[in-house]
Scaffold this motif. Sequence first.
Motif, PDB file in Angstrom:
ATOM      1  N   VAL A 195       6.703 -52.717 -15.273  1.00 20.29           N
ATOM      2  CA  VAL A 195       7.073 -51.679 -15.450  1.00 20.29           C
ATOM      3  C   VAL A 195       6.040 -50.747 -16.324  1.00 20.29           C
ATOM      4  N   LYS A 333      12.487 -47.246 -15.693  1.00 23.67           N
ATOM      5  CA  LYS A 333      13.471 -48.390 -16.214  1.00 23.67           C
ATOM      6  C   LYS A 333      14.132 -48.023 -17.540  1.00 23.67           C
ATOM      7  N   TRP A 368      12.614 -52.338 -14.868  1.00 24.91           N
ATOM      8  CA  TRP A 368      13.024 -53.169 -15.752  1.00 24.91           C
ATOM      9  C   TRP A 368      14.137 -52.423 -15.980  1.00 24.91           C
TER      10      TRP A 368
END
Length: 467
Positions: A195, A333, A368
């Motif tokens: 990411v 994320k 993530w």
Amino acid sequence: MTYRLAPIDTSTFTAERGASGTDVGDLTVIGSVVQRSDARGHVTGRTEFFEDVAPPRLAHLKMHRSARHHARILDVDLTEAVAVPGVLRILTHADIPNNLYTPLKLIGVGPDDEPVLAVDKVRYLGEPICAVVAETEAAALEGAARIKVTYEDLPPVFDVEEALKEGAPLVNEYHGQNHFIYEGHHCRRIRFGDVEEAFARADHVFEWRYQSAPIEQAPVETTGCVVVPQADGRLRIHSDTQACFFTLDNTALILETPFNTLRIVGGTVGGGFGGKVDVVVEPVACVAAMLADRPVKFVYDRAEEMQVSSPRAAERIIIKDGVMNDGRIIGRKVTLYVDAGAYSRHSPYGTTKAAAHLPGPYSIPNVWADCHCVFTNRTPSSAMRGFGVTIADFALESQMDRIARALDLDPLRLRLLNAYRDGDLKAHRKVAEGTALVEVIQKAAEMAGHELPEAYRRMSSTTREGL
């Protein structure tokens, strides 16, 4: 009064011969009127709920609950309570055969972390300490009110991020830290791609924060049960549980008795929505019935239902996205904090469900996620209507709308551009199949009169052609 029930009209149902030679219905119930199987019982008053059970010599159980969010118990004085006329018995933690439990132990999730009745500490406001069994509900309530508990106050922690900081008050000693451990990790994690590299090459990086509050299910019928001892030594439990066998098994483990010594009579629930799966009334009512050798009723009043029944967990979600100018999301994320309250209940499972739902129904090459199940001095949270997924969806779809606004893009086109297709590898390294999201969005746009360009109308969940 005599009720005459008309026969069920089956004229709208047809049967056809399936490939295996068996008769199968055509299953065309969508868009048609189908009578609920329990409707007539409800509207005629024939449905029997657990409170309709009124065996002879029925005793009543009421709880003395913690008046503190977080405190050590220094002394419990029962002197005045036992003197109340009609009080039969007062139960403490010493009366519960296996006083420490967690409902998810049935699927191998531990450790046991919640006392049925508090021992030397209380961890949330309203935690049960003593159970008063009496001839009448009024006597049980008065007895519970006359119990005197001496506390040593401890600092509480109510915020999930504060609870995870070094030096925060320890909520649950059975875990040893203020978070649930997942296979040796401090949270449930997803690692897929890179990411940070995606953020570095993205045209835009957006980060927003979302917060939900605990939500009480508020059923019309409050949580409760009636336990009736049987001549053969078994216990018959009339309960409004949403999960009869789950309740039976957990109760048997707490009573340290074989499963076949208990019988659950349930299936009729006056509203539950996930809030009646925690096995919080049946075990102590069973102990009371055994010790008093008579039927016992334990039912929450409305204040208890609102204060101590498990709500949907409060969740805090931070989503950071790397997005290209055309709307393609190349990195996502997610940091999620689930407020479990003082004990696990079903929250570790709900947190796993939330992680499994990320990053939403979108094909994002770099993902993530850290999903934390956090212990605080709040009422333990648990199941409610798709718990784990519901609030995650709220945050994920709000994020999509905000990205669309920031880039001046059609929010449906943004979703169609990023929607996962059959054959895509999801962040959990599972291949997507039977997705159909593209077609659902297209149909919704059509029904809403939302015009889509031809290229978007030609998109399909079975191919990435044209993207």
